[in-house]
Scaffold this motif. Structure first.
Motif, PDB file in Angstrom:
ATOM      1  N   ILE A 176       0.221   0.011 -12.978  1.00 35.02           N
ATOM      2  CA  ILE A 176       0.625  -0.115 -11.576  1.00 35.02           C
ATOM      3  C   ILE A 176       0.345  -1.533 -11.101  1.00 35.02           C
ATOM      4  O   ILE A 176      -0.624  -2.158 -11.519  1.00 35.02           O
ATOM      5  N   THR A 177       1.204  -2.007 -10.224  1.00 35.59           N
ATOM      6  CA  THR A 177       1.036  -3.343  -9.650  1.00 35.59           C
ATOM      7  C   THR A 177       1.300  -3.279  -8.157  1.00 35.59           C
ATOM      8  O   THR A 177       2.315  -2.740  -7.729  1.00 35.59           O
ATOM      9  N   PHE A 178       0.374  -3.819  -7.392  1.00 35.63           N
ATOM     10  CA  PHE A 178       0.543  -3.924  -5.948  1.00 35.63           C
ATOM     11  C   PHE A 178       0.451  -5.394  -5.553  1.00 35.63           C
ATOM     12  O   PHE A 178      -0.306  -6.165  -6.154  1.00 35.63           O
ATOM     13  N   THR A 179       1.201  -5.758  -4.536  1.00 35.01           N
ATOM     14  CA  THR A 179       1.174  -7.124  -4.008  1.00 35.01           C
ATOM     15  C   THR A 179       0.409  -7.148  -2.695  1.00 35.01           C
ATOM     16  O   THR A 179       0.677  -6.332  -1.800  1.00 35.01           O
ATOM     17  N   PHE A 180      -0.517  -8.069  -2.581  1.00 38.06           N
ATOM     18  CA  PHE A 180      -1.259  -8.221  -1.332  1.00 38.06           C
ATOM     19  C   PHE A 180      -0.354  -8.831  -0.270  1.00 38.06           C
ATOM     20  O   PHE A 180       0.465  -9.705  -0.578  1.00 38.06           O
ATOM     21  N   PRO A 181      -0.493  -8.398   0.979  1.00 42.17           N
ATOM     22  CA  PRO A 181       0.275  -9.026   2.056  1.00 42.17           C
ATOM     23  C   PRO A 181      -0.026 -10.524   2.129  1.00 42.17           C
ATOM     24  O   PRO A 181      -1.103 -10.970   1.725  1.00 42.17           O
ATOM     25  N   GLU A 182       0.919 -11.300   2.645  1.00 47.27           N
ATOM     26  CA  GLU A 182       0.738 -12.753   2.718  1.00 47.27           C
ATOM     27  C   GLU A 182      -0.495 -13.140   3.537  1.00 47.27           C
ATOM     28  O   GLU A 182      -1.134 -14.147   3.272  1.00 47.27           O
ATOM     29  N   ASN A 183      -0.799 -12.325   4.547  1.00 52.67           N
ATOM     30  CA  ASN A 183      -1.943 -12.632   5.423  1.00 52.67           C
ATOM     31  C   ASN A 183      -3.192 -11.843   5.037  1.00 52.67           C
ATOM     32  O   ASN A 183      -4.091 -11.665   5.855  1.00 52.67           O
ATOM     33  N   ALA A 184      -3.240 -11.384   3.800  1.00 56.09           N
ATOM     34  CA  ALA A 184      -4.370 -10.551   3.365  1.00 56.09           C
ATOM     35  C   ALA A 184      -5.693 -11.312   3.471  1.00 56.09           C
ATOM     36  O   ALA A 184      -5.823 -12.429   2.972  1.00 56.09           O
ATOM     37  N   HIS A 185      -6.654 -10.722   4.140  1.00 57.28           N
ATOM     38  CA  HIS A 185      -7.968 -11.331   4.300  1.00 57.28           C
ATOM     39  C   HIS A 185      -8.834 -11.034   3.074  1.00 57.28           C
ATOM     40  O   HIS A 185      -8.665 -10.004   2.417  1.00 57.28           O
ATOM     41  N   PRO A 186      -9.793 -11.891   2.744  1.00 54.98           N
ATOM     42  CA  PRO A 186     -10.756 -11.564   1.702  1.00 54.98           C
ATOM     43  C   PRO A 186     -11.551 -10.320   2.101  1.00 54.98           C
ATOM     44  O   PRO A 186     -11.814 -10.096   3.281  1.00 54.98           O
ATOM     45  N   GLY A 187     -11.941  -9.534   1.128  1.00 53.93           N
ATOM     46  CA  GLY A 187     -12.722  -8.335   1.423  1.00 53.93           C
ATOM     47  C   GLY A 187     -12.549  -7.286   0.348  1.00 53.93           C
ATOM     48  O   GLY A 187     -12.090  -7.572  -0.765  1.00 53.93           O
ATOM     49  N   ILE A 188     -12.925  -6.062   0.704  1.00 55.00           N
ATOM     50  CA  ILE A 188     -12.808  -4.939  -0.219  1.00 55.00           C
ATOM     51  C   ILE A 188     -11.467  -4.239  -0.006  1.00 55.00           C
ATOM     52  O   ILE A 188     -11.062  -3.948   1.127  1.00 55.00           O
ATOM     53  N   TYR A 189     -10.789  -3.981  -1.119  1.00 54.11           N
ATOM     54  CA  TYR A 189      -9.547  -3.212  -1.116  1.00 54.11           C
ATOM     55  C   TYR A 189      -9.753  -1.998  -2.018  1.00 54.11           C
ATOM     56  O   TYR A 189     -10.701  -1.946  -2.814  1.00 54.11           O
ATOM     57  N   ARG A 190      -8.880  -1.035  -1.875  1.00 55.49           N
ATOM     58  CA  ARG A 190      -9.075   0.230  -2.591  1.00 55.49           C
ATOM     59  C   ARG A 190      -7.755   0.744  -3.144  1.00 55.49           C
ATOM     60  O   ARG A 190      -6.716   0.655  -2.486  1.00 55.49           O
ATOM     61  N   ILE A 191      -7.826   1.295  -4.347  1.00 54.93           N
ATOM     62  CA  ILE A 191      -6.703   2.051  -4.904  1.00 54.93           C
ATOM     63  C   ILE A 191      -7.163   3.490  -5.075  1.00 54.93           C
ATOM     64  O   ILE A 191      -8.176   3.762  -5.725  1.00 54.93           O
ATOM     65  N   VAL A 192      -6.443   4.409  -4.446  1.00 52.02           N
ATOM     66  CA  VAL A 192      -6.749   5.837  -4.525  1.00 52.02           C
ATOM     67  C   VAL A 192      -5.801   6.469  -5.540  1.00 52.02           C
ATOM     68  O   VAL A 192      -4.585   6.488  -5.337  1.00 52.02           O
ATOM     69  N   PHE A 193      -6.363   6.981  -6.635  1.00 48.80           N
ATOM     70  CA  PHE A 193      -5.559   7.511  -7.734  1.00 48.80           C
ATOM     71  C   PHE A 193      -5.222   8.994  -7.569  1.00 48.80           C
ATOM     72  O   PHE A 193      -4.334   9.507  -8.234  1.00 48.80           O
ATOM     73  N   GLY A 194      -5.952   9.694  -6.704  1.00 47.61           N
ATOM     74  CA  GLY A 194      -5.682  11.114  -6.470  1.00 47.61           C
ATOM     75  C   GLY A 194      -6.853  12.001  -6.833  1.00 47.61           C
ATOM     76  O   GLY A 194      -7.898  11.532  -7.293  1.00 47.61           O
ATOM     77  N   LEU A 195      -6.684  13.292  -6.622  1.00 48.95           N
ATOM     78  CA  LEU A 195      -7.741  14.273  -6.840  1.00 48.95           C
ATOM     79  C   LEU A 195      -7.709  14.842  -8.249  1.00 48.95           C
ATOM     80  O   LEU A 195      -6.643  15.115  -8.794  1.00 48.95           O
ATOM     81  N   THR A 196      -8.897  15.044  -8.820  1.00 45.13           N
ATOM     82  CA  THR A 196      -8.989  15.817 -10.057  1.00 45.13           C
ATOM     83  C   THR A 196      -8.825  17.291  -9.711  1.00 45.13           C
ATOM     84  O   THR A 196      -8.915  17.682  -8.544  1.00 45.13           O
ATOM     85  N   ALA A 197      -8.604  18.121 -10.734  1.00 53.22           N
ATOM     86  CA  ALA A 197      -8.462  19.567 -10.491  1.00 53.22           C
ATOM     87  C   ALA A 197      -9.733  20.129  -9.876  1.00 53.22           C
ATOM     88  O   ALA A 197      -9.692  20.946  -8.949  1.00 53.22           O
ATOM     89  N   ALA A 198     -10.893  19.671 -10.375  1.00 56.43           N
ATOM     90  CA  ALA A 198     -12.169  20.157  -9.846  1.00 56.43           C
ATOM     91  C   ALA A 198     -12.364  19.715  -8.397  1.00 56.43           C
ATOM     92  O   ALA A 198     -12.867  20.475  -7.568  1.00 56.43           O
ATOM     93  N   ALA A 199     -11.963  18.488  -8.086  1.00 56.36           N
ATOM     94  CA  ALA A 199     -12.127  17.981  -6.723  1.00 56.36           C
ATOM     95  C   ALA A 199     -11.290  18.778  -5.725  1.00 56.36           C
ATOM     96  O   ALA A 199     -11.696  18.978  -4.578  1.00 56.36           O
ATOM     97  N   ARG A 200     -10.139  19.227  -6.164  1.00 53.25           N
ATOM     98  CA  ARG A 200      -9.293  20.049  -5.280  1.00 53.25           C
ATOM     99  C   ARG A 200      -9.999  21.353  -4.918  1.00 53.25           C
ATOM    100  O   ARG A 200      -9.976  21.798  -3.766  1.00 53.25           O
ATOM    101  N   ILE A 201     -10.651  21.957  -5.895  1.00 54.20           N
ATOM    102  CA  ILE A 201     -11.333  23.236  -5.674  1.00 54.20           C
ATOM    103  C   ILE A 201     -12.600  23.044  -4.848  1.00 54.20           C
ATOM    104  O   ILE A 201     -12.893  23.808  -3.926  1.00 54.20           O
TER     105      ILE A 201
END
Length: 306
Positions: free
Chosen positions: A57-82
């Motif tokens: 997967i590839t994401f592009t940061f916005p042109e005005n992206a500030h330095p800091g923490i960013y996150r990629i959320v991949f989704g729930l595991t089967a156990a996490a859903r339950i």
């Protein structure tokens, strides 16, 4: 001459863009979300699906992206859903550089390899070392507490020096890593992970009092750039937790949180932007907890709207 000038001007009109690329194993066909972090808040920027990307997967940061923490959320595991647990995700630092990672859906942080990124090589290297030291400190702390309960001062003395030494080693790791990486965003984050050194020769109650008293002495709340991370909010949350006990009534909990607020507020006032952000975080948190007495106290004493 005019053509050269045109080329220079045209080049300056196009801001450089940066990307984050992740090669991920075992990713289900979930929608993958990319966004920025600000304290406890997550603001989605873009999304994709593994069907379209075949493991990369590839994401592009916005042109005005500030330095800091960013996150990629991949989704729930089967156990996490339950179990109604959080999704699999990866938090990382961006500060105007292209990023590349290799990981696994089954453990995005534990299986992470930083392919490209100076900031994140330092950050995740530090976190791995810090995790080991913290675990050892926690184990020794529990052993010391157990000996205190048994009034076994002889064994307390045997472990206290090792406990104290481990804390000093952690503090050295924090300071050395921060100083060696001055100029990087990660340096400021790590610097604000210092914690009070708690003397193992003290009783558990005495160490808790020392923690409350010393907590803010080595922290810096003057950098508004760190608003775009969870460093400041995590520290405030940790301090509030130190005032709580499982057996407290609601009234007792409110009373203790008010005591904590009177320590917190003077220590976060050095920068107005940071102060406003953290006061908003506090008020929002107490609204979620439905602690109107605490909100009213903040409003009246510190003239902050509830």
């Amino acid at each position: 001459m005019s053509f050269i000038l045109f080329v220079i001007i045209s080049g300056n009109c196009f801001a450089q863009t940066f990307t984050v690329e992740v090669q991920i194993k075992n990713q289900p066909t979930h929608n993958i979300i990319f966004g920025s972090v600000k304290g406890d808040d997550f603001a989605p920027i873009d999304s994709t699906s593994i069907k379209q990307t075949f493991g990369k997967i590839t994401f592009t940061f916005p042109e005005n992206a500030h330095p800091g923490i960013y996150r990629i959320v991949f989704g729930l595991t089967a156990a996490a859903r339950i179990m109604n647990e959080p999704p699999q995700q990866l938090d990382f630092i961006f500060d105007n550089e292209n990023l590349a990672f290799d990981t696994d859906f089954k453990g995005p942080v534990d299986n992470l390899k930083v392919i490209k990124s100076k900031e994140n090589t330092v950050w995740f290297g530090f976190l791995a070392k810090d995790k080991v030291i913290r675990q050892n400190i926690e184990i020794l702390g529990k052993e010391i507490d157990s000996y205190w309960q048994k009034r076994d001062s002889a064994n307390v003395i045997k472990l206290a020096n090792e406990y104290n030494q481990l804390q000093m080693e952690r503090d050295m790791l924090v300071m050395q890593t921060s100083q060696e990486n001055r100029g990087l965003f990660v340096s400021q984050m790590i610097k604000n992970l210092r914690e009070p050194l708690l003397d193992g020769y003290l009783t558990p109650a005495e160490r808790k009092l020392s923690y409350k008293k010393e907590f803010f002495k080595s922290l810096d709340f003057t950098n508004p750039a760190l608003i775009y991370s969870s460093v400041y909010t995590d520290n405030i949350f940790k301090y509030l937790v130190s005032y709580n006990q499982l057996d407290f009534t609601r009234k007792q909990r409110e009373t203790e949180y008010i005591k904590a607020i009177d320590i917190i507020v003077p220590n976060i006032k050095q920068n107005q932007q940071v102060y406003q952000f953290l006061m908003g975080y506090l008020v929002h948190g107490f609204k979620v907890l439905q602690m109107e007495n605490v909100i009213n106290y903040i409003s009246k004493k510190y003239n902050y709207p509830g």
